[in-house]
Design a protein around this motif. Sequence first.
Motif, PDB file in Angstrom:
ATOM      1  N   ILE A  69      38.968 -32.687 -11.023  1.00 56.42           N
ATOM      2  CA  ILE A  69      39.092 -33.340 -12.321  1.00 56.42           C
ATOM      3  C   ILE A  69      39.010 -34.858 -12.156  1.00 56.42           C
ATOM      4  CG2 ILE A  69      40.465 -31.472 -13.318  1.00 56.42           C
ATOM      5  CD1 ILE A  69      42.950 -33.280 -13.012  1.00 56.42           C
ATOM      6  N   ASP A  70      38.589 -35.519 -13.213  1.00 60.05           N
ATOM      7  CA  ASP A  70      38.581 -36.979 -13.307  1.00 60.05           C
ATOM      8  C   ASP A  70      39.426 -37.313 -14.525  1.00 60.05           C
ATOM      9  OD1 ASP A  70      38.055 -39.646 -13.027  1.00 60.05           O
ATOM     10  OD2 ASP A  70      35.954 -39.519 -13.668  1.00 60.05           O
ATOM     11  N   PRO A  71      40.765 -37.280 -14.355  1.00 61.36           N
ATOM     12  CA  PRO A  71      41.656 -37.395 -15.520  1.00 61.36           C
ATOM     13  C   PRO A  71      41.648 -38.791 -16.129  1.00 61.36           C
ATOM     14  CG  PRO A  71      42.934 -37.442 -13.503  1.00 61.36           C
ATOM     15  CD  PRO A  71      41.505 -37.176 -13.104  1.00 61.36           C
ATOM     16  N   PRO A  72      41.844 -38.872 -17.432  1.00 62.92           N
ATOM     17  CA  PRO A  72      41.967 -40.183 -18.073  1.00 62.92           C
ATOM     18  C   PRO A  72      43.234 -40.887 -17.587  1.00 62.92           C
ATOM     19  CG  PRO A  72      42.378 -38.421 -19.659  1.00 62.92           C
ATOM     20  CD  PRO A  72      41.971 -37.770 -18.372  1.00 62.92           C
ATOM     21  N   ASP A  73      43.209 -42.210 -17.604  1.00 59.52           N
ATOM     22  CA  ASP A  73      44.380 -42.982 -17.173  1.00 59.52           C
ATOM     23  C   ASP A  73      45.616 -42.559 -17.956  1.00 59.52           C
ATOM     24  OD1 ASP A  73      42.875 -44.440 -15.397  1.00 59.52           O
ATOM     25  OD2 ASP A  73      42.530 -46.109 -16.782  1.00 59.52           O
ATOM     26  N   GLY A  74      46.727 -42.406 -17.244  1.00 60.49           N
ATOM     27  CA  GLY A  74      48.009 -42.090 -17.862  1.00 60.49           C
ATOM     28  C   GLY A  74      48.308 -40.617 -18.014  1.00 60.49           C
ATOM     29  N   LEU A  75      47.348 -39.755 -17.747  1.00 64.06           N
ATOM     30  CA  LEU A  75      47.584 -38.310 -17.954  1.00 64.06           C
ATOM     31  C   LEU A  75      48.693 -37.772 -17.074  1.00 64.06           C
ATOM     32  CD1 LEU A  75      46.666 -35.782 -19.513  1.00 64.06           C
ATOM     33  CD2 LEU A  75      45.158 -35.286 -17.594  1.00 64.06           C
ATOM     34  N   PHE A  76      48.778 -38.256 -15.858  1.00 59.75           N
ATOM     35  CA  PHE A  76      49.789 -37.742 -14.923  1.00 59.75           C
ATOM     36  C   PHE A  76      50.936 -38.726 -14.702  1.00 59.75           C
ATOM     37  CE2 PHE A  76      46.079 -35.167 -13.986  1.00 59.75           C
ATOM     38  CZ  PHE A  76      46.640 -33.901 -14.022  1.00 59.75           C
TER      39      PHE A  76
END
Length: 174
Positions: A160-167
Amino acid sequence: MKDRICVGAITGSFGVKGEARVKSFCADPAAIGDYGPLSTEDGSRSFTLKITRPVKTGFAVRLSGVTNKEQADGLRGTRLYAPREALPGLPDDEFYHADLIGLTVLDTGGTDHGKVHAVHNHGAGDLLELRPEGQKGGVLVPFTRDIVPTVDLTSGRIIIDPPDGLFDDPESSA
């Protein structure tokens, strides 16, 4: 369970003559009647299903062995499974939800974000529910090509290439 795929669920009775209301999870909702006998999750019962008419949120159906309203109501919440070999093959960029559950999820930097616990769709597209190791609750990740560029069923992982702040941990920013 990898040899069977959930294709729908019984949501209750329809009318008083033993018809049931079924919600289809198939890409072509009416195809739920095309996959031969459908079984319950534990495999203890199987039903032939004949669609009688479309109804709000699904179809009215006749299920073999169900002859009255009470029997149909008693099956409310029962998920219906088809044998995998009865289902059509999928293009390379499509997946059965059952194949995604349990896969390890890594980001593009190699950080492990847990495993796929479930796949949800509330009408705006699929969401992967991840259960990160050592974290309470899950994280929902939109299942889009931009955020999930790679699904490798052979190696059992998703990149995955998660959006900033997701985790980000919400408690650490308080």
